[in-house]
Design a protein around this motif. Structure first.
Motif, PDB file in Angstrom:
ATOM      1  N   VAL A  44      24.744 -29.557  47.069  1.00  6.84           N
ATOM      2  CA  VAL A  44      25.158 -30.763  48.295  1.00  6.84           C
ATOM      3  C   VAL A  44      24.372 -29.743  49.546  1.00  6.84           C
ATOM      4  O   VAL A  44      24.025 -28.713  49.558  1.00  6.84           O
ATOM      5  N   TYR A  45      23.414 -30.739  50.296  1.00  4.55           N
ATOM      6  CA  TYR A  45      23.246 -30.395  51.080  1.00  4.55           C
ATOM      7  C   TYR A  45      23.530 -30.423  53.007  1.00  4.55           C
ATOM      8  O   TYR A  45      24.784 -31.146  53.270  1.00  4.55           O
ATOM      9  N   THR A  47      24.073 -31.819  56.195  1.00  7.87           N
ATOM     10  CA  THR A  47      22.725 -33.174  56.934  1.00  7.87           C
ATOM     11  C   THR A  47      21.943 -33.344  57.940  1.00  7.87           C
ATOM     12  O   THR A  47      21.813 -35.108  58.779  1.00  7.87           O
ATOM     13  N   ASN A 183      30.828 -32.403  57.361  1.00 11.52           N
ATOM     14  CA  ASN A 183      29.431 -32.730  56.711  1.00 11.52           C
ATOM     15  C   ASN A 183      28.364 -31.611  57.039  1.00 11.52           C
ATOM     16  O   ASN A 183      27.112 -31.140  56.936  1.00 11.52           O
ATOM     17  N   GLN A 203      27.661 -32.704  38.834  1.00 14.03           N
ATOM     18  CA  GLN A 203      26.484 -32.667  40.784  1.00 14.03           C
ATOM     19  C   GLN A 203      28.182 -33.906  41.197  1.00 14.03           C
ATOM     20  O   GLN A 203      28.481 -33.892  42.138  1.00 14.03           O
ATOM     21  N   GLU A 204      29.108 -35.052  40.430  1.00 13.90           N
ATOM     22  CA  GLU A 204      30.512 -36.261  41.127  1.00 13.90           C
ATOM     23  C   GLU A 204      31.064 -35.144  41.374  1.00 13.90           C
ATOM     24  O   GLU A 204      31.610 -35.887  42.452  1.00 13.90           O
ATOM     25  N   ARG A 207      30.031 -32.919  44.791  1.00 12.73           N
ATOM     26  CA  ARG A 207      30.476 -34.316  45.569  1.00 12.73           C
ATOM     27  C   ARG A 207      31.564 -34.380  46.641  1.00 12.73           C
ATOM     28  O   ARG A 207      32.473 -34.080  47.291  1.00 12.73           O
ATOM     29  N   GLU A 208      32.474 -34.837  45.429  1.00 12.09           N
ATOM     30  CA  GLU A 208      33.781 -34.838  45.884  1.00 12.09           C
ATOM     31  C   GLU A 208      34.552 -33.723  45.596  1.00 12.09           C
ATOM     32  O   GLU A 208      35.106 -33.844  46.874  1.00 12.09           O
ATOM     33  N   VAL A 210      33.229 -30.655  47.893  1.00 16.51           N
ATOM     34  CA  VAL A 210      33.070 -30.982  49.286  1.00 16.51           C
ATOM     35  C   VAL A 210      33.832 -31.576  49.918  1.00 16.51           C
ATOM     36  O   VAL A 210      33.658 -30.950  51.429  1.00 16.51           O
ATOM     37  N   ASN A 211      33.808 -32.435  50.291  1.00 13.98           N
ATOM     38  CA  ASN A 211      33.980 -33.676  50.745  1.00 13.98           C
ATOM     39  C   ASN A 211      35.190 -33.879  51.340  1.00 13.98           C
ATOM     40  O   ASN A 211      36.133 -33.624  52.135  1.00 13.98           O
ATOM     41  N   ASN A 215      33.135 -30.202  53.852  1.00 18.54           N
ATOM     42  CA  ASN A 215      33.456 -30.982  54.752  1.00 18.54           C
ATOM     43  C   ASN A 215      34.877 -31.296  56.269  1.00 18.54           C
ATOM     44  O   ASN A 215      34.694 -32.351  56.201  1.00 18.54           O
TER      45      ASN A 215
END
Length: 403
Positions: A44-45, A47, A183, A203-204, A207-208, A210-211, A215
């Motif tokens: 993930v990168y 924003t 973010n 990947q899923e 992302r979860e 990192v959020n 983030n």
């Protein structure tokens, strides 16, 4: 789960190194992570619309969900450097692939440091043989040291956990101290695991995770240009391939969340000039999203951060930050308190100020790690976010960053 010694080389089949090649005057500035086996990869990168040239190269190379090595430099962000900068980012992957004898498309690249300065690719090229020659289990932490900029501490962790009858290991290293904001931030995070898992689930999970970790941190409200979180999974643990969101996936996700939250909190605690870690816990919300927005609003408030630096129990600043979050609140139900190893106390209850011991409050807030406790008394959902205090030192560091 059990915390074990190590970092990105704790998992089977992973090796790393870190050297000084000459981008910085004297400190280590070039790192390498390598897997003996091709990995499933996810990332993930930032924003930020202004992105460092290495991010575009990594995005291109990871499109097939595969990678085997990551080359990272510090001291130069290779950002806003035009086509020449992108060419040099590709060169970093070319040099790495040739030195390792692997496909250049399986090499990812990351950079961190000063923006707008041409990358001295010659120094990287000259250091490549030493970098590859130094690959090993890196118990000295050279790789994590080589990715630091204004960081004051190495940020690493490793865990072991079980999937069926197999022991799986996950490890990570991160950097970040300033330009940190939800973010993604001016942070880099690299996670390695010997787990056997399909790429789309990797990947899923990333992302979860990192959020709920990177983030939810903020040091200064600036979202950087070079932020990246990458995970490599080489399957060397030989567990049964995870192909769906079953119990094995949940165990892995818990471990990944632990690693990323641990590293995220270290980044917040090591904020430029910071003297303390601030955690804002919002409970009693109608939804986790509401609690997350409110907790972030509090920890990114410069007035709250300054009050924490001065150990001032100024709860009015907390209510102010809650109020401008654009979340509908019933102020008559809110409780606010503080907690640290020195004790805990409520300073605002059911929409009314209460008398509290200022001396005790100052003692609580002088601790190196403090919690701001907010209870909305409206539901059963909660979330936390992390930040740091705002000090004179932050201004000094950023007043002459380029020099």
């Amino acid at each position: 789960m059990k915390i074990i010694k190590g970092s990105v080389t704790a998992a089977k089949g992973f090796y790393s190194s870190g050297i000084h090649c000459g981008i910085k005057k004297s400190k280590k500035d070039l790192a390498l992570i390598y897997s003996s086996k091709l990995c499933n990869a996810a990332a993930v990168y930032t924003t930020n619309q202004v992105k460092g040239e290495p991010l575009y190269v990594t995005m291109k190379h990871i499109k097939d969900g595969k990678a085997q090595a990551i080359i990272i430099n510090s001291g130069n962000a290779n950002t806003c450097t035009g086509e020449d900068g992108k060419k040099k980012a590709f060169m970093m992957t070319d040099l790495t692939s040739k030195a390792l004898g692997i496909d250049k498309e399986n090499v990812l690249v990351a950079s961190t440091g000063v923006i707008g300065v041409p990358l001295p690719i010659g120094t990287i090229e000259n250091g490549m043989d030493r970098l590859v020659g130094a690959l090993g289990k890196d118990e000295e932490g050279n790789a994590s040291e080589a990715i630091m900029t204004t960081d004051t501490i190495n940020k690493t962790i490793a865990l072991a956990f079980s999937i069926g009858d197999k022991t799986v290991t996950i490890g990570g290293m991160a950097k970040g101290s300033g330009m940190i904001h939800p973010n993604m931030a001016t942070m880099l995070s690299f996670i390695t695991t010997d787990l056997n898992i399909e790429q789309h689930l990797l990947q899923e999970a990333l992302r979860e995770s990192v959020n709920k970790s990177y983030n939810r941190i903020s040091v200064d409200g600036d979202t950087s240009t070079n932020d990246m979180a990458v995970i490599l999974a080489n399957g060397e643990a030989q567990n049964t391939l995870i192909t769906e969101k079953n119990d094995h996936y949940s165990v892995f996700l818990d471990a990944l969340n632990y690693v990323n939250t641990y590293l995220a909190k270290l980044i917040a605690k090591d904020g430029e000039g910071a003297t303390k870690l601030i955690e804002c816990q919002v409970i009693g919300a109608n939804s986790e999203e509401t609690a997350e927005i409110l907790s972030k609003s509090v920890i990114k408030s410069n007035l709250v951060k300054a009050a924490c630096f001065g150990a001032d129990a100024n709860w009015g600043r907390i209510l102010c930050a809650l109020g401008y979050s654009n979340i509908e609140l019933d102020i008559h139900k809110i409780d606010v308190g503080f907690e640290s190893p020195e004790g805990s106390m409520t300073v605002y209850q059911c929409g009314m100020p209460i008398i509290f011991d200022e001396v005790k409050a100052k003692k609580i807030l002088k601790a190196p790690e403090i919690k701001i406790l907010v209870n909305l008394n409206q539901g059963d959902k909660s979330a936390a976010a992390w930040g740091c205090d705002l000090t004179y030192e932050y201004v000094r560091i950023n007043g002459d960053y380029r020099s």
